[in-house]
Design a protein around this motif. Structure first.
Motif, short mmCIF file in Angstrom:
data_model
loop_
_atom_site.label_atom_id
_atom_site.label_comp_id
_atom_site.label_asym_id
_atom_site.label_seq_id
_atom_site.Cartn_x
_atom_site.Cartn_y
_atom_site.Cartn_z
N MET A 82 0.93 -1.31 0.13
CA MET A 82 0.03 0.04 0.09
C MET A 82 0.90 1.14 -0.04
O MET A 82 0.51 1.99 -0.60
N LYS A 112 3.26 0.75 -6.98
CA LYS A 112 2.62 1.53 -7.96
C LYS A 112 2.00 0.78 -9.08
O LYS A 112 2.55 -0.28 -9.61
N VAL A 113 0.88 1.19 -9.37
CA VAL A 113 -0.14 0.39 -10.18
C VAL A 113 0.23 1.18 -11.53
O VAL A 113 0.15 2.25 -11.85
N SER A 172 -8.01 -6.52 -7.07
CA SER A 172 -8.11 -5.61 -8.06
C SER A 172 -7.11 -4.77 -8.06
O SER A 172 -6.72 -4.22 -6.97
N LEU A 173 -6.71 -4.09 -9.24
CA LEU A 173 -5.69 -3.01 -9.51
C LEU A 173 -6.75 -1.81 -10.17
O LEU A 173 -6.09 -0.88 -10.71
N ASP A 174 -8.08 -2.06 -10.18
CA ASP A 174 -8.92 -1.13 -10.95
C ASP A 174 -8.75 0.24 -10.51
O ASP A 174 -8.48 0.66 -9.15
N ASN A 175 -8.85 1.31 -11.36
CA ASN A 175 -8.54 2.91 -10.75
C ASN A 175 -7.37 3.09 -10.16
O ASN A 175 -7.19 3.89 -9.38
N ASN A 176 -6.12 2.35 -10.47
CA ASN A 176 -5.14 2.46 -9.90
C ASN A 176 -4.92 2.47 -8.48
O ASN A 176 -4.09 2.81 -7.71
N GLN A 177 -5.92 1.55 -7.67
CA GLN A 177 -6.15 1.19 -6.36
C GLN A 177 -5.72 -0.04 -6.23
O GLN A 177 -6.37 -1.16 -6.92
N VAL A 178 -5.03 -0.47 -5.09
CA VAL A 178 -4.48 -1.90 -4.88
C VAL A 178 -5.76 -2.20 -3.80
O VAL A 178 -5.80 -1.78 -2.65
N ALA A 179 -6.53 -3.48 -4.04
CA ALA A 179 -7.40 -3.99 -3.22
C ALA A 179 -6.83 -5.35 -2.95
O ALA A 179 -6.45 -6.38 -3.88
#
Lengths: 194, 194
Positions: A9, A13-14, A180-187
């Motif tokens: 987190m 970097k995505v 998920s890496l959607d929207n440049n966010q790490v989930a």
């Protein structure tokens, strides 16, 4: 593994194409203390499996594997991505397609270093499509060694590799699973237990 | 370092062309406990040098470097032998000729990971003609970092790299220096002190 998730987190970097770049602590710069914590975690998860060796792939698999091997008191063997002139032809080899690099590499392990009496833990830094682990499994099977399981530092749970390996009946332990890496966010999702 | 010399005597294989094969504990299979002892030795030798990072080269430099970094509490950066698609163009790079593989490789380090405020220890597994260390020095100099010295696991003292680096005024600490591989026998000389 919360320490690892925190590091992802803070420093991951995505990039476009569902790439998670963790060059600051795993794939280019290495955080040795984190690698030790990761190695200890693998050792705890697989310490009762009668392991004799760890099998990994150069280069980013080496640091976590050596730390796990240190904890467990067993050697690490890293598959090479191509033959060097100092190596003889007595090799187990397999072909691995890299979606990131868009090329196939031959990976190989000297027959001197794994054998049918070995019980192997396969370790790799990333699990996405699972091609690298399949190559390592291929090599392990050629040697006749037993495979206790697969230890992964970061699994991309939204790509098919993890499910594919688990459906083969393999024990796969991933220390961080990204949903998920959607929207440049790490989930993250919680680690699978089996 | 007696532990290392003993291991070389027990497991090293001398091949034609002055090649010393140490695939059973350093270059293909890795002995984690020995790597820790090696890392501790580097840490002892360079621990007072104000190091901020270790710079090494994939793949065989990684294990001893990570153990030294663990002891010293500093990160390790490994130079890559070619660019991957996940890396941007912000690289320091240098060309390294390998006499063993008879080819030149570009090695590179992201500009994100070393800078002018760093004091670097360069670590590599072998020192023979010194080309790999020259490439790492080139990269270090491009970054403006200070170089505290060079730590080598095995130096081939009968090849010119060690003298060439020491004549530049660099502190080079090799844990085992081989004086000859003639007649398939490994002969050591005492570690140079400077």
């Amino acid at each position: 593994m919360q320490l690892l998730k925190n590091k992802i987190m803070e420093e991951g970097k995505v990039l476009p194409g569902n790439v998670l770049k963790v060059d600051s602590f795993l794939n280019h710069q290495i955080d040795p203390a984190l690698m030790q914590a990761i190695g200890d975690e693998f050792a705890e998860k697989f310490g009762q499996a009668g392991l004799t060796k760890i099998l990994t792939l150069e280069s980013s698999g080496i640091a976590p594997s050596v730390m796990a091997g240190l904890n467990l008191g067993i050697p690490v063997v890293f598959a090479r991505k191509r033959k060097s002139l100092t190596q003889n032809s007595d090799l187990y080899s397999a072909s691995v397609y890299s979606y990131t690099k868009q090329e196939s590499n031959e990976i190989s392990v000297s027959k001197a270093h794994i054998c049918e009496n070995d019980t192997l833990l396969i370790i790799d830094d990333f699990l996405a499509n699972g091609q690298a682990v399949l190559g390592l499994l291929d090599i392990a099977e050629q040697s006749g060694a037993s495979i206790a399981g697969v230890g992964i530092v970061i699994e991309k749970g939204f790509q098919p590799g993890g499910d594919m390996l688990r459906e083969k009946g393999l024990r796969v332990e991933s220390l961080a699973i990204i949903s998920s890496l959607d929207n440049n966010q790490v989930a993250f999702k919680e680690a699978a237990v089996r």
